[in-house]
Scaffold this motif. Structure first.
Motif, PDB file in Angstrom:
ATOM      1  N   GLY A  70       0.794  -1.228   0.000  1.00  0.00           N
ATOM      2  CA  GLY A  70       0.000   0.000   0.000  1.00  0.00           C
ATOM      3  C   GLY A  70       0.820   1.268   0.000  1.00  0.00           C
ATOM      4  N   LEU A  71       2.154   1.138  -0.062  1.00  0.00           N
ATOM      5  CA  LEU A  71       3.030   2.306  -0.081  1.00  0.00           C
ATOM      6  C   LEU A  71       3.385   2.700  -1.513  1.00  0.00           C
ATOM      7  N   ASP A  72       3.713   3.991  -1.697  1.00  0.00           N
ATOM      8  CA  ASP A  72       4.252   4.452  -2.977  1.00  0.00           C
ATOM      9  C   ASP A  72       5.512   3.666  -3.317  1.00  0.00           C
ATOM     10  N   LEU A  73       5.755   3.522  -4.617  1.00  0.00           N
ATOM     11  CA  LEU A  73       6.976   2.891  -5.090  1.00  0.00           C
ATOM     12  C   LEU A  73       7.793   3.890  -5.902  1.00  0.00           C
ATOM     13  N   VAL A  74       9.101   3.819  -5.723  1.00  0.00           N
ATOM     14  CA  VAL A  74      10.054   4.593  -6.518  1.00  0.00           C
ATOM     15  C   VAL A  74      10.847   3.581  -7.352  1.00  0.00           C
ATOM     16  N   ALA A  75      10.826   3.739  -8.661  1.00  0.00           N
ATOM     17  CA  ALA A  75      11.560   2.824  -9.537  1.00  0.00           C
ATOM     18  C   ALA A  75      13.021   3.252  -9.617  1.00  0.00           C
ATOM     19  N   HIS A  76      13.900   2.375  -9.188  1.00  0.00           N
ATOM     20  CA  HIS A  76      15.334   2.644  -9.178  1.00  0.00           C
ATOM     21  C   HIS A  76      15.923   2.111 -10.480  1.00  0.00           C
ATOM     22  N   VAL A  77      16.363   3.019 -11.340  1.00  0.00           N
ATOM     23  CA  VAL A  77      16.820   2.666 -12.686  1.00  0.00           C
ATOM     24  C   VAL A  77      18.334   2.503 -12.694  1.00  0.00           C
ATOM     25  N   TYR A  78      18.805   1.303 -13.016  1.00  0.00           N
ATOM     26  CA  TYR A  78      20.235   0.989 -13.011  1.00  0.00           C
ATOM     27  C   TYR A  78      20.915   1.435 -14.307  1.00  0.00           C
ATOM     28  N   PRO A  79      22.251   1.530 -14.288  1.00  0.00           N
ATOM     29  CA  PRO A  79      22.987   1.966 -15.485  1.00  0.00           C
ATOM     30  C   PRO A  79      22.682   1.124 -16.721  1.00  0.00           C
ATOM     31  N   ALA A  80      22.741   1.775 -17.871  1.00  0.00           N
ATOM     32  CA  ALA A  80      22.391   1.127 -19.141  1.00  0.00           C
ATOM     33  C   ALA A  80      23.290  -0.058 -19.464  1.00  0.00           C
ATOM     34  N   TRP A  81      24.514  -0.060 -18.935  1.00  0.00           N
ATOM     35  CA  TRP A  81      25.435  -1.146 -19.263  1.00  0.00           C
ATOM     36  C   TRP A  81      25.147  -2.425 -18.488  1.00  0.00           C
TER      37      TRP A  81
END
Length: 310
Positions: free
Chosen positions: A135-146
């Protein structure tokens, strides 16, 4: 309804102070959290990020860190806790512990095994959907493209359309991908916050039309980073460049010519000690303390920014 109302601004990924025998230093952690809460432009604090040496923390310790910070900041700032797990069951358990500890949102890192084996797009939505059951907000953690755990623009757009995902911590470290990903997220849902997590490329990534920064570097120099963000928002490039000129030597002393690493986090803690932000720069093994040459570089950079206290 979102569980955090404002992600737009500066969100430090807080370091975790340890005692000389490598235990969590609750008093120092509370003091650091309160200090960050007093800094202009800070809208939330994130626990259990890489800067917080999350991979050295046991699950109960991760919950303990979040509990301490959330208790200290209650009524002042919301707390986001990172979820760093290998599978759905594990992630749901960590998410529940974080919520019980007082987290108001969860930063979702890709499962570590995706770095080795990759994933299918439906793996991502299944993973986020399972964690969203808290039920909590989510933050998408985007990793390096490589890395093999980096999300495509299409996958980010899909995440942006999920109501539980309220923000993106973007760290592709590939400017072409960065621009494409920002565009994809904005087109999917322009209400979602986009935060740079490029500690070592702050000015270059802030000017791409984002909403702030979620970076470990802000546990060290939140004032300078907020000054930079305010200059960018005002469209004052000359002022922003002058502030970046103060940040760059600090960035070089902490990160060298590369991306954040365990030793970079040790150098950051040492810099925080020299700046009087923390009183003990202890890191957990196998991360190693900085050499004397690295300490001298930190002293020089801090003196240049008028931040040297020790």
């Amino acid at each position: 309804m979102p569980t955090i109302q404002n992600y737009r601004g500066i969100i430090p990924a807080i370091a975790c102070p340890f005692t000389p025998d490598h235990k969590i230093d609750e008093r120092a952690l509370r003091r650091l959290a309160s200090w960050l809460a007093r800094q202009p432009g800070v809208v939330a604090v994130m626990t259990n990020g890489h800067t917080g040496e999350v991979f050295s923390l046991m699950p109960r310790e991760r919950a303990q860190v979040t509990r301490i910070v959330a208790d200290e900041l209650k009524g002042r700032l919301p707390v986001i806790s990172s979820i760093v797990c290998e599978g759905i069951g594990d992630a749901k358990e960590h998410a529940a512990l974080a919520r019980e500890a007082g987290a108001q949102a969860l930063d979702v890192m890709p499962p570590h095994h995706w770095l080795r084996f990759g994933f299918r797009p439906d793996h991502v939505t299944e993973y986020f959907s399972a964690i969203a059951e808290t039920g909590l907000d989510l933050v998408a953690h985007v990793y390096p493209a490589w890395t093999r755990a980096s999300y495509s623009s299409a996958t980010l757009a899909q995440l942006a359309r999920m109501p539980q995902v309220q923000a993106f911590k973007v760290g592709q470290r590939d400017m072409n991908r960065y621009a494409s990903d920002i565009k994809a997220i904005r087109e999917a849902d322009a209400s979602k916050a986009i935060l740079t997590c490029h500690d070592e490329y702050l000015l270059a990534t802030m000017v791409q039309g984002v909403d702030g920064a979620l970076v470990g570097f802000a546990t060290f120099i939140p004032g300078l980073i907020n000054d930079l963000w305010e200059a960018v928002k005002a469209g004052d490039l000359k002022r922003a460049m002058k502030i970046q000129d103060l940040i760059t030597p600090l960035k070089d002393a902490v990160y060298g010519g590369g991306e954040p690493t365990g030793e970079a986090h040790a150098r950051m803690k040492a810099g925080m000690y020299l700046a009087g932000v923390i009183d003990d720069p202890t890191v957990r093994p196998p991360t190693e303390a900085p050499s004397e040459a690295e300490m001298q570089a930190l002293r020089k950079a801090l003196a240049n920014a008028s931040l040297l206290q020790r």
